[in-house]
Design a protein around this motif. Structure first.
Motif, short mmCIF file in Angstrom:
data_model
loop_
_atom_site.label_atom_id
_atom_site.label_comp_id
_atom_site.label_asym_id
_atom_site.label_seq_id
_atom_site.Cartn_x
_atom_site.Cartn_y
_atom_site.Cartn_z
N ILE A 35 0.87 -1.18 0.00
CA ILE A 35 0.00 0.00 0.00
C ILE A 35 0.91 1.23 0.00
N LYS A 36 0.65 2.11 -0.94
CA LYS A 36 1.48 3.32 -1.02
C LYS A 36 0.96 4.35 -0.03
N THR A 37 1.84 4.81 0.85
CA THR A 37 1.48 5.82 1.83
C THR A 37 2.57 6.89 1.87
N GLU A 38 2.17 8.06 2.33
CA GLU A 38 3.14 9.15 2.41
C GLU A 38 2.68 10.15 3.46
N ILE A 39 3.64 10.61 4.26
CA ILE A 39 3.39 11.68 5.22
C ILE A 39 4.41 12.76 4.92
N LYS A 40 3.93 13.96 4.57
CA LYS A 40 4.83 15.06 4.21
C LYS A 40 4.59 16.25 5.13
N LEU A 41 5.69 16.84 5.58
CA LEU A 41 5.62 18.05 6.41
C LEU A 41 6.02 19.24 5.55
N ASP A 42 5.20 20.29 5.58
CA ASP A 42 5.52 21.54 4.88
C ASP A 42 5.58 22.64 5.93
N LYS A 43 6.81 23.02 6.31
CA LYS A 43 6.98 24.02 7.38
C LYS A 43 6.51 25.40 6.96
N LYS A 44 6.68 25.74 5.69
CA LYS A 44 6.26 27.08 5.23
C LYS A 44 4.75 27.22 5.28
N GLU A 45 4.04 26.18 4.84
CA GLU A 45 2.57 26.20 4.86
C GLU A 45 2.00 25.82 6.22
N LYS A 46 2.88 25.34 7.12
CA LYS A 46 2.47 24.84 8.44
C LYS A 46 1.40 23.76 8.29
N SER A 47 1.75 22.72 7.52
CA SER A 47 0.79 21.65 7.28
C SER A 47 1.49 20.31 7.13
N ILE A 48 0.72 19.24 7.36
CA ILE A 48 1.14 17.87 7.13
C ILE A 48 0.15 17.30 6.12
N THR A 49 0.66 16.61 5.11
CA THR A 49 -0.21 15.96 4.13
C THR A 49 -0.12 14.46 4.31
N LEU A 50 -1.25 13.82 4.57
CA LEU A 50 -1.34 12.37 4.67
C LEU A 50 -1.91 11.86 3.36
N TRP A 51 -1.20 10.93 2.71
CA TRP A 51 -1.66 10.38 1.44
C TRP A 51 -1.61 8.87 1.51
N CYS A 52 -2.68 8.22 1.06
CA CYS A 52 -2.75 6.76 1.13
C CYS A 52 -3.49 6.25 -0.10
N SER A 53 -3.00 5.13 -0.66
CA SER A 53 -3.64 4.58 -1.86
C SER A 53 -4.95 3.86 -1.53
N GLU A 54 -5.20 3.55 -0.27
CA GLU A 54 -6.47 2.94 0.14
C GLU A 54 -7.12 3.79 1.22
N GLU A 55 -8.37 4.15 0.99
CA GLU A 55 -9.08 5.04 1.93
C GLU A 55 -9.22 4.41 3.31
N ALA A 56 -9.38 3.09 3.37
CA ALA A 56 -9.57 2.41 4.65
C ALA A 56 -8.33 2.50 5.54
N LYS A 57 -7.16 2.67 4.96
CA LYS A 57 -5.92 2.71 5.72
C LYS A 57 -5.54 4.12 6.20
N LEU A 58 -6.30 5.13 5.75
CA LEU A 58 -5.96 6.51 6.14
C LEU A 58 -6.08 6.72 7.64
N GLU A 59 -7.09 6.11 8.26
CA GLU A 59 -7.27 6.26 9.71
C GLU A 59 -6.11 5.61 10.47
N ALA A 60 -5.66 4.45 10.01
CA ALA A 60 -4.52 3.78 10.64
C ALA A 60 -3.25 4.61 10.47
N LEU A 61 -3.10 5.22 9.31
CA LEU A 61 -1.96 6.11 9.05
C LEU A 61 -1.97 7.29 10.02
N ASN A 62 -3.16 7.84 10.24
CA ASN A 62 -3.33 8.95 11.17
C ASN A 62 -3.00 8.53 12.61
N ASP A 63 -3.43 7.32 13.00
CA ASP A 63 -3.13 6.81 14.34
C ASP A 63 -1.62 6.68 14.57
#
Length: 165
Positions: A35-63
């Motif tokens: 499963i392709k997943t990615e967590i990216k930090l953008d300090k300038k935008e003050k944001s984190i982007t969570l990306w996951c190829s399966e919607e069901a796994k997004l919550e586990a990624l967040n945990d």
């Protein structure tokens, strides 16, 4: 006149470390194999982007991310989750805004909490923090206790510093 500052500072190095640890754990976890997943930090935008190829796994990624942030001493109150959006190829993305500093709106909420308590202290917004002043130290300590109790209500990770007599 005694005073202290209420701020919401972010330790960006600890945030970066937590995201790196979460990414390492994702590589090792069996339930994320293939499963392709990615967590990216953008300090300038003050944001984190969570990306996951399966919607069901997004919550586990967040945990996983939240566990790493807690272990690193970063308050989850500093995270503001946006809506989940569809990305390319059936994957999903969620942007998490990071609160670093106290915005004008949150500063007004903090001042309202202090005024509603009828404590003999004054509060004013100064840039990205709130300065609280009072005649004696006991009133200021009562104000700190009050703000700690209402931290969940205001939804700001407050730090108290620059205490002066």
């Amino acid at each position: 006149m005694p005073s202290f500052d209420v701020s919401a500072e972010m330790d960006w190095q600890e945030m970066d470390n937590a995201i790196n640890q979460a990414n390492k754990e994702l590589i090792q976890r069996y339930d994320f194999k293939g499963i392709k997943t990615e967590i990216k930090l953008d300090k300038k935008e003050k944001s984190i982007t969570l990306w996951c190829s399966e919607e069901a796994k997004l919550e586990a990624l967040n945990d996983i991310l939240q566990n790493k942030l807690i272990k690193r001493g970063i308050s989850l109150l500093s995270l503001d989750y946006q809506t989940i959006e569809s990305a390319f190829g059936g994957s999903v993305r969620q942007v998490v805004l990071i609160q670093a500093g106290i915005s004008k709106e949150k500063g007004k909420e903090i001042i309202a909490v202090i005024k509603d308590s009828k404590l003999k202290v004054q509060a004013q917004i100064q840039d990205e923090q709130v300065r609280v002043t009072g005649k004696n130290r006991d009133d200021l300590q009562s104000a700190i206790g009050l703000l700690k109790e209402n931290q969940e209500k205001v939804k700001v990770p407050m730090q108290f510093g620059n205490f002066r007599d």
